[in-house]
Each structure stands twice: as C-alpha cells, then as structure tokens.
Design an enzyme around this catalytic site. Structure first.
Site, PDB file in Angstrom:
ATOM      1  N   HIS A 109      15.216   3.642  -0.815  1.00 13.46           N
ATOM      2  CA  HIS A 109      15.007   2.229  -1.183  1.00 13.46           C
ATOM      3  C   HIS A 109      15.597   1.980  -2.556  1.00 13.46           C
ATOM      4  O   HIS A 109      16.081   2.894  -3.217  1.00 13.46           O
ATOM      5  CB  HIS A 109      13.522   1.869  -1.126  1.00 13.46           C
ATOM      6  CG  HIS A 109      12.642   2.718  -1.998  1.00 13.46           C
ATOM      7  ND1 HIS A 109      12.593   2.566  -3.361  1.00 13.46           N
ATOM      8  CD2 HIS A 109      11.776   3.716  -1.696  1.00 13.46           C
ATOM      9  CE1 HIS A 109      11.721   3.435  -3.859  1.00 13.46           C
ATOM     10  NE2 HIS A 109      11.224   4.157  -2.876  1.00 13.46           N
ATOM     11  N   TYR A 169      11.045  11.281  -1.076  1.00 13.36           N
ATOM     12  CA  TYR A 169      10.238  11.466   0.125  1.00 13.36           C
ATOM     13  C   TYR A 169      10.910  12.531   0.988  1.00 13.36           C
ATOM     14  O   TYR A 169      12.022  12.319   1.471  1.00 13.36           O
ATOM     15  CB  TYR A 169      10.141  10.149   0.904  1.00 13.36           C
ATOM     16  CG  TYR A 169       9.849   8.955   0.002  1.00 13.36           C
ATOM     17  CD1 TYR A 169       8.540   8.576  -0.298  1.00 13.36           C
ATOM     18  CD2 TYR A 169      10.900   8.230  -0.586  1.00 13.36           C
ATOM     19  CE1 TYR A 169       8.282   7.506  -1.148  1.00 13.36           C
ATOM     20  CE2 TYR A 169      10.647   7.158  -1.439  1.00 13.36           C
ATOM     21  CZ  TYR A 169       9.338   6.803  -1.721  1.00 13.36           C
ATOM     22  OH  TYR A 169       9.095   5.748  -2.564  1.00 13.36           O
ATOM     23  N   HIS A 185       7.268  -9.402  -3.992  1.00 11.80           N
ATOM     24  CA  HIS A 185       8.736  -9.363  -4.018  1.00 11.80           C
ATOM     25  C   HIS A 185       9.131 -10.783  -4.410  1.00 11.80           C
ATOM     26  O   HIS A 185       9.291 -11.655  -3.562  1.00 11.80           O
ATOM     27  CB  HIS A 185       9.305  -8.980  -2.652  1.00 11.80           C
ATOM     28  CG  HIS A 185       9.019  -7.552  -2.297  1.00 11.80           C
ATOM     29  ND1 HIS A 185       9.301  -7.002  -1.084  1.00 11.80           N
ATOM     30  CD2 HIS A 185       8.478  -6.541  -3.040  1.00 11.80           C
ATOM     31  CE1 HIS A 185       8.953  -5.727  -1.082  1.00 11.80           C
ATOM     32  NE2 HIS A 185       8.431  -5.428  -2.249  1.00 11.80           N
ATOM     33  N   GLU A 226      10.616   1.537  -9.570  1.00 11.89           N
ATOM     34  CA  GLU A 226       9.814   2.350  -8.663  1.00 11.89           C
ATOM     35  C   GLU A 226      10.614   3.358  -7.845  1.00 11.89           C
ATOM     36  O   GLU A 226      10.622   3.299  -6.618  1.00 11.89           O
ATOM     37  CB  GLU A 226       9.032   1.436  -7.720  1.00 11.89           C
ATOM     38  CG  GLU A 226       9.887   0.362  -7.038  1.00 11.89           C
ATOM     39  CD  GLU A 226       9.075  -0.499  -6.069  1.00 11.89           C
ATOM     40  OE1 GLU A 226       8.421   0.083  -5.193  1.00 11.89           O
ATOM     41  OE2 GLU A 226       9.097  -1.727  -6.192  1.00 11.89           O
ATOM     42  N   ARG A 252       6.170   8.376  -5.348  1.00 12.31           N
ATOM     43  CA  ARG A 252       6.772   7.182  -5.952  1.00 12.31           C
ATOM     44  C   ARG A 252       5.987   6.890  -7.228  1.00 12.31           C
ATOM     45  O   ARG A 252       4.770   7.111  -7.288  1.00 12.31           O
ATOM     46  CB  ARG A 252       6.720   5.979  -4.987  1.00 12.31           C
ATOM     47  CG  ARG A 252       7.302   4.706  -5.607  1.00 12.31           C
ATOM     48  CD  ARG A 252       7.623   3.602  -4.584  1.00 12.31           C
ATOM     49  NE  ARG A 252       6.468   3.077  -3.887  1.00 12.31           N
ATOM     50  CZ  ARG A 252       6.155   3.327  -2.636  1.00 12.31           C
ATOM     51  NH1 ARG A 252       6.928   4.118  -1.902  1.00 12.31           N
ATOM     52  NH2 ARG A 252       5.077   2.788  -2.070  1.00 12.31           N
ATOM     53  N   HIS A 297      12.344  -4.654  -7.816  1.00 13.46           N
ATOM     54  CA  HIS A 297      12.493  -6.051  -7.382  1.00 13.46           C
ATOM     55  C   HIS A 297      11.871  -6.935  -8.442  1.00 13.46           C
ATOM     56  O   HIS A 297      11.109  -6.458  -9.300  1.00 13.46           O
ATOM     57  CB  HIS A 297      11.795  -6.250  -6.025  1.00 13.46           C
ATOM     58  CG  HIS A 297      10.397  -5.693  -5.975  1.00 13.46           C
ATOM     59  ND1 HIS A 297       9.308  -6.367  -6.470  1.00 13.46           N
ATOM     60  CD2 HIS A 297       9.914  -4.500  -5.535  1.00 13.46           C
ATOM     61  CE1 HIS A 297       8.225  -5.624  -6.312  1.00 13.46           C
ATOM     62  NE2 HIS A 297       8.563  -4.467  -5.759  1.00 13.46           N
ATOM     63  N   HIS A 302       5.948   1.834   3.972  1.00 16.06           N
ATOM     64  CA  HIS A 302       4.974   0.729   4.044  1.00 16.06           C
ATOM     65  C   HIS A 302       3.736   1.118   4.850  1.00 16.06           C
ATOM     66  O   HIS A 302       3.231   0.334   5.661  1.00 16.06           O
ATOM     67  CB  HIS A 302       5.634  -0.540   4.598  1.00 16.06           C
ATOM     68  CG  HIS A 302       6.599  -1.150   3.635  1.00 16.06           C
ATOM     69  ND1 HIS A 302       7.609  -1.993   4.002  1.00 16.06           N
ATOM     70  CD2 HIS A 302       6.701  -1.027   2.288  1.00 16.06           C
ATOM     71  CE1 HIS A 302       8.307  -2.353   2.933  1.00 16.06           C
ATOM     72  NE2 HIS A 302       7.776  -1.782   1.878  1.00 16.06           N
ATOM     73  N   ASP A 323       2.037  -4.692  -9.315  1.00 19.32           N
ATOM     74  CA  ASP A 323       2.562  -3.856  -8.233  1.00 19.32           C
ATOM     75  C   ASP A 323       2.787  -2.456  -8.793  1.00 19.32           C
ATOM     76  O   ASP A 323       3.824  -2.182  -9.385  1.00 19.32           O
ATOM     77  CB  ASP A 323       3.871  -4.486  -7.723  1.00 19.32           C
ATOM     78  CG  ASP A 323       4.482  -3.698  -6.563  1.00 19.32           C
ATOM     79  OD1 ASP A 323       3.807  -2.792  -6.050  1.00 19.32           O
ATOM     80  OD2 ASP A 323       5.625  -4.018  -6.186  1.00 19.32           O
ATOM     81  N   GLU A 368       5.653   3.647  -9.900  1.00 23.19           N
ATOM     82  CA  GLU A 368       6.077   2.242 -10.032  1.00 23.19           C
ATOM     83  C   GLU A 368       5.363   1.555 -11.191  1.00 23.19           C
ATOM     84  O   GLU A 368       4.144   1.592 -11.295  1.00 23.19           O
ATOM     85  CB  GLU A 368       5.757   1.491  -8.730  1.00 23.19           C
ATOM     86  CG  GLU A 368       6.046   0.003  -8.801  1.00 23.19           C
ATOM     87  CD  GLU A 368       5.883  -0.703  -7.468  1.00 23.19           C
ATOM     88  OE1 GLU A 368       5.038  -0.259  -6.648  1.00 23.19           O
ATOM     89  OE2 GLU A 368       6.580  -1.700  -7.248  1.00 23.19           O
ATOM     90  N   ASP A 370     -12.028 -17.992  16.254  1.00 23.92           N
ATOM     91  CA  ASP A 370     -12.899 -18.620  15.233  1.00 23.92           C
ATOM     92  C   ASP A 370     -12.863 -17.940  13.859  1.00 23.92           C
ATOM     93  O   ASP A 370     -13.682 -18.254  12.995  1.00 23.92           O
ATOM     94  CB  ASP A 370     -14.368 -18.668  15.705  1.00 23.92           C
ATOM     95  CG  ASP A 370     -14.564 -19.679  16.816  1.00 23.92           C
ATOM     96  OD1 ASP A 370     -13.658 -20.516  17.020  1.00 23.92           O
ATOM     97  OD2 ASP A 370     -15.622 -19.640  17.474  1.00 23.92           O
ATOM     98  N   ASP A 396      -0.014   2.765  -3.672  1.00 19.93           N
ATOM     99  CA  ASP A 396       0.724   1.594  -4.151  1.00 19.93           C
ATOM    100  C   ASP A 396      -0.246   0.430  -4.041  1.00 19.93           C
ATOM    101  O   ASP A 396      -0.501  -0.069  -2.937  1.00 19.93           O
ATOM    102  CB  ASP A 396       1.961   1.405  -3.271  1.00 19.93           C
ATOM    103  CG  ASP A 396       2.878   0.295  -3.769  1.00 19.93           C
ATOM    104  OD1 ASP A 396       2.431  -0.553  -4.563  1.00 19.93           O
ATOM    105  OD2 ASP A 396       4.050   0.274  -3.335  1.00 19.93           O
TER     106      ASP A 396
HETATM  107  N1  GLY Z   1       4.208  -2.825  -2.959  1.00 17.45           N
HETATM  108  C1  GLY Z   1       5.478  -3.127  -2.411  1.00 17.45           C
HETATM  109  C2  GLY Z   1       6.556  -2.655  -3.268  1.00 17.45           C
HETATM  110  O1  GLY Z   1       6.346  -1.785  -4.081  1.00 17.45           O
HETATM  111  O2  GLY Z   1       7.646  -3.137  -3.232  1.00 17.45           O
HETATM  112 MN    MN Z   2       4.511  -1.325  -4.880  1.00 20.50          MN
HETATM  113 MN    MN Z   3       7.264  -2.841  -5.737  1.00 18.26          MN
END
Ligand code: GLY
Ligand code: MN
Ligand code: MN
Length: 443
Positions: free
Chosen positions: A350, A388, A361, A384, A406, A354, A243, A271, A408, A39, A260
């Site tokens: 990474h 790490y 994304h 970004e 990071r 993006h 993540h 972002d 960004e 529900d 983030d």
């Molecule tokens: N928050 C996801 C990224 O930075 O791609």
């Molecule tokens: Mn991010």
């Molecule tokens: Mn990002």
C-alpha cells in the site's frame, strides 16, 4: 455543540460563495439514515461536506447556497418538528430552529423542496453540485432543473451548466484551520491514550475484539462518541490482512497484534496504528522487521515540510524498506531493480499514507495536473508504512512468515516542517515493552 464555532462555519460558507462563479447556486444534501436490519438503523453519521458547511447533524436536510440572494444566501430544507416523531426518535431542530441556532437565513420543510427549489434555481446560470455521488439525489436535481426547462417558453431561465462542487470544497477542506487542528490534536491525544491503555490490557487468550473494547472504552470515556473507522485488531497472521475488521480470533502469546484504531471527535478523525507483542516482548524476527518499519516511517516523516511533494515520503519508505529487506534476506537482487520492478509490493503493497481530516481518507487532490501535490502549511496526512509477510510465503524462511507490522502516525505540515500529532502512543521497541510491563488485568 461542536468545538468549531458558528463563526467558522459561516466563514466556510462565505469563502465557498466567494469562489463560486457569479449567478450560481450550490446544492449539498445531508447523509441519509441507513437501515441495518429490521427496525434498526446504523448509527447516523452526517455527510462531511454537509457538516463542514452547516454544523447541522440531522438526516433529510439539504443546504442551498445562493450568493447575492436578497432574501438571504444561506437556505436549508429540513425535517419539520413533530412531537410524535420526536417522542419516538429524538429531537429535531425544524426550520425555526435552523434559523435560530444555525444562522440559516431561510429554512423550509423538506417535504416542500419539490415546490420551492425550482424557483431558487430559476435565473441561476450554474449549479455547483457533486454529481454522481448519490444516484437518487442526482435524479432529483435533474428533475428540479427540468421543471425550469419546461417553462422556457414562458420566459424561465434554466441553469446552463453543472460545476463539480468537490473541486472547490475539497480543496478548502484540505487546509485545516487553527480550530480544526485543535480538535484533531485532541482526537489524536485521546486515541494515543487508547493505544497506551490497550498495551497495558493486552494479554494472550483474549479475543481480538476484547482488546478492541479497551479502545472503545477510552474513546467514549474521553468524550469521543465513536471511532473514526472500523478498528482493525489483527493478531498474528491476521495483521497481514490490510482491512481486517472481524477482530474475532483469540490472541496468541508469541504473536504480534496490529491495531489500527482512532477516534472521531466533533467530526475529525485520528488514524493510528501500533503493532505490539501480545505477551509484551518482541522476539528476534519481530524486532528486526519492526525496527525496519519504524526506520522507514521516521525517514518518511522527516520528508514532510512545505515545498516537498506528496510522494517524497512514500518514495523514502520504499527505499528504506527495500534496503532493509535485502539486508535481512527477504528480498534478493539489486536495490535499484527491486525498486523499479516493485518487488517490495509482495511485502509492502500500500501507499505510505493519505490526507486526514473529517474523513479518515480525507478529501483533496494528490496530484495537480501531472505533478505530485506540493505540501503546504495546514495539510494533515498519515505516514503508515508496513511489512506483511504472508503466512504461506514459501519464498522466505519460516521464521518470518505470518508477521504483519504497520506503524501509523498523523502529521500536520507546519511552517517549520511538521508536527506529529500522535507522539503519545509508544512506538519504539523499548517504549512499547515498557508500557506493556505496567500491566492491567482483564477481569
Ligand atoms: N485506517 C485506515 C487507514 O489507515 O488508512
Ligand atoms: Mn489506519
Ligand atoms: Mn491511514
């Protein structure tokens, strides 16, 4: 109502229809409501493609575009009004409301779609549709086409071709209009304010989610109903989990915290990542790695201008990070070989960013054929880079282990080069420490 005008939504539909082949039809379904548990539903979020073309935020709707149709090119199916359902679950526009407030030419109850849609497909050569995204809806589309196929002996003309709608639509979404940029600027501003607030409220021995609360507070207070994605608040080694969204551990004095988090405003996201010391002061190793990430980020941002290609900023981050890690002794060897063998991926695994827009994304191709996409005015992207150092990395001195950083930002490609939308979130060591000195106390 949204900050994007009805005229702009109409312009988008018009542009799409002008770029469709003659005698075609486009079909775009809305998002569905999804059950969280008995529900209880997840907060509804409209599908970005559907919203981009309609501005309509209800579930169980389907947009049909029929360029050249005499009785109207913009057709919708939606839930009917129903006083009882509306009493329990909220307002519905209904077909009448769509025609009145959304510029729809013709609207029908969603329950009638199986009867009406085959008739709209009849005589259209091509169907523009994002096949493969929603298995259930794919089957429906095929079943409507099959209705016409079943009538060929009576002279019916079924569509002969499916065309991927994403290709045109996502290229349109990649280029942001002045109105879209205005909303994104505002989303960025609110999100920066949230980062500033969190820096002031940060302290040891609170849970990561309690720091997250400062973001949610600032987003909502400022008029952004929800975050653009699940916020990542990782203290210490949790900052090395790309993540990480549990956000459940206690923050420790002496650790960094990587956050983030960005809000969504009228369907456009920010972002932003900032990494700052829980107790307000970077130690020597944290500062050394932080300044390296910052150097890489600034060098990458400097690569953003029309004419440069998508991968140039990424290549720059790799170069600067490799050089820096060599200097600090976390990598050993020859620079060129380390880059070629991708040895840096142990610390920076990474990509530099993006596209950003309605989806965090965001849509849009990164390559055209075999070539990296050339940056053009109106594209928005993130930069970004991060470093790490896994807590169990025995190859590096102990003092480096468990540090995750990071940084960004969100950047628009402009005629002169670029505009950083997220400059208001403190980013240098000095600016962060200063912001954190103006402390607020969590009660
Ligand atoms: N928050 C996801 C990224 O930075 O791609
Ligand atoms: Mn991010
Ligand atoms: Mn990002």
């Amino acid at each position: 109502m949204t900050r994007i005008s009805k005229k702009e939504f109409a312009r988008r539909r018009q542009w799409l229809m002008e770029h469709m082949e003659p005698d075609s039809i486009a079909i775009v379904p809305s998002a569905k409501e999804i059950i969280r548990n008995r529900d209880v539903e997840y907060a509804f979020r409209q599908d970005s493609d559907f919203y981009y073309l309609t501005g309509f935020d209800e579930a169980d709707a389907v947009l049909i575009l029929l360029p050249g149709r005499e009785h109207g090119e913009y057709v919708m199916f939606c839930r009917e009004r129903d006083p009882k359902m509306e009493l329990w679950n909220g307002y519905r526009a209904g077909p009448e409301g769509l025609c009145k407030s959304y510029g729809t030419n013709d609207a029908f109850p969603i329950g009638d779609i199986d009867d009406i849609l085959p008739g709209l497909l009849e005589g259209r050569e091509r169907v523009y549709y994002a096949m493969g995204r929603h298995a259930e809806f794919d089957q429906k589309v095929m079943s409507w086409v099959n209705v016409i196929r079943g009538k060929v002996r009576s002279g019916a003309h079924p569509p002969g071709e499916f065309v991927d709608l994403d290709h045109i639509l996502h290229d349109m979404r990649l280029f942001k209009s002045a109105a879209e940029l205005k909303v994104m600027r505002e989303a960025a501003k609110i999100s920066c304010r949230a980062h500033r607030r969190a820096m002031q409220f940060c302290q040891a021995d609170i849970h990561e989610y309690q720091l997250e609360a400062e973001y949610i507070h600032e987003f909502m207070r400022a008029g952004a109903r929800q975050p653009a994605y699940n916020s990542i608040v990782g203290g210490g080694k949790n900052g090395c989990i790309l993540h990480y969204t549990e956000n459940a551990d206690l923050l420790k004095g002496g650790d960094l915290v990587l956050v983030d988090a960005g809000c969504e405003l009228d369907y456009y996201g920010a972002d932003i990542t900032r990494t700052f010391p829980v107790n307000g002061k970077f130690n020597t190793e944290q500062k050394a790695l932080y300044q390296l990430v910052l150097k890489a980020q600034l060098a990458a941002i400097a690569e953003i201008r029309p004419g440069n290609h998508w991968n140039q900023p990424h290549d720059m981050t790799v170069k600067v990070i490799c050089e820096g890690l060599l200097k600090l002794g976390l990598l050993k060897g020859e620079l060129e070989e380390l880059i070629e063998k991708e040895s840096y991926k142990e610390f920076y695994m990474h990509r530099a960013g993006h596209w950003l827009g309605m989806d965090v994304h965001d849509v849009g191709d990164y390559k055209v054929g075999d070539e990296w996409r050339v940056l053009e005015v109106g594209m928005v992207l993130t930069i970004e880079p991060g470093i790490y150092v896994a807590a169990d990395n025995k190859k590096v001195a102990k003092k480096w282990r468990g540090i995750g950083i990071r940084i960004e930002d969100n950047i628009v490609v402009t005629r002169k080069g670029h505009e950083v939308l997220t400059e208001d979130a403190p980013k240098t060591v000095a600016a962060i420490e200063k912001q954190m000195r103006s402390k607020k106390v969590v009660r």
